[in-house]
Design an enzyme around this catalytic site. Sequence first.
Site, PDB file in Angstrom:
ATOM      1  N   ALA A 208      -7.429 -26.965 -15.920  1.00 35.06           N
ATOM      2  CA  ALA A 208      -7.292 -28.263 -15.231  1.00 35.06           C
ATOM      3  C   ALA A 208      -5.929 -28.370 -14.558  1.00 35.06           C
ATOM      4  O   ALA A 208      -5.377 -29.453 -14.419  1.00 35.06           O
ATOM      5  CB  ALA A 208      -7.494 -29.402 -16.236  1.00 35.06           C
TER       6      ALA A 208
ATOM      7  N   ASP B 214      -6.773 -23.683  -0.125  1.00 32.38           N
ATOM      8  CA  ASP B 214      -7.169 -22.963  -1.343  1.00 32.38           C
ATOM      9  C   ASP B 214      -8.598 -23.320  -1.768  1.00 32.38           C
ATOM     10  O   ASP B 214      -9.410 -22.444  -2.058  1.00 32.38           O
ATOM     11  CB  ASP B 214      -6.222 -23.282  -2.505  1.00 32.38           C
TER      12      ASP B 214
ATOM     13  N   LYS C  34       4.382 -26.287  -3.626  1.00 29.63           N
ATOM     14  CA  LYS C  34       3.149 -26.840  -3.051  1.00 29.63           C
ATOM     15  C   LYS C  34       3.055 -28.370  -3.128  1.00 29.63           C
ATOM     16  O   LYS C  34       2.452 -28.996  -2.261  1.00 29.63           O
ATOM     17  CB  LYS C  34       1.920 -26.232  -3.734  1.00 29.63           C
TER      18      LYS C  34
END
Length: 285
Positions: free
Chosen positions: A135, A109, A73
């Site tokens: 996180a 997303d 990604k």
Amino acid sequence: MTEYKQDSPLLLGVIGDPIHHSKSPAMHGAALAALGIAGAYVPMHVKPEALEAAVQGIRALGFRGINVTIPHKVAVMPFLDRLDESARDAGAVNTIVNDNGILTGFNTDGIGYVRSLKAEAAPDLRGARILVLGAGGAAKGIVTALLREQPGGVVIANRTSDKARELAEACQGKGVVAGIGQAEIADAVQQADIVINTTSVGMYPHIDDTPMDTQLLRPGMIVSDLIYNPLRTRLLLESLERGCMIHGGLGMFVNQGAYALEYWTGLPAPTDVMRRIILESLGGN
Ligand code: ATR
């Protein structure tokens, strides 16, 4: 983005390493059938060293769209021609659109998650106080998408507290965001209306794990988990017992795919069909 015109089969797919577990081919295959579009959505196993060549292949083979999953990604970003603001904000790409050889990276997303949260649990996020657990990459996209909804504030809590503070710092200027460590969760929950788990804690097969002590939750709070396998994590089951409203990760998965399909086709995605096929594959109802 130019609107897709069907003069040849619509070629779509997903690249990742591994890829065999992906539910996207089943979901998009069912969506194409429901829309009456001739085409295919195929899983493609691409190793990191082949990523650049694979991106070239999108152009060469005339794929209209590609989903990008773990671990590509972030690594895919330099190989694209353009990045949408969603991808720049999230620092990651999960959807590529090919407009006549020009590849644009999007991230669906975060917006997929927020669309699902609003549709299923919290229609209006304005003023809401949100506690985000985790996180990592998933948190990043979700926090930036949440901030567009003008919440009252977002607190990011992470095992590694520095990462929470760094993410909060990176969001300055987009809203009220703070980063804390796990020890401060107890205080933060008292100030929260919505708790969102973005960590992998509780995901199959580790279904007995939970990212926080649910005794801290108050009845009436909204508790949301990005995990969709299992559909109800231990966090959600315990939250339900505490009288909280729960929201699972299935809707996020469906909606990230729905946005991608809408970008590729210009048509509204058949989200009911997409949801049903995933539920069937998970053995749900
Ligand atoms: P993703 O891209 O899916 O978010 P990631 O970037 O590896 O994956 O982030 C995973 C998140 O889950 C992180 O916030 C991680 O906390 P650390 O930054 O401290 O590693 C969190 N996480 C994973 N396992 C955890 C555990 N057992 N307890 C608490 N937090 C955990």
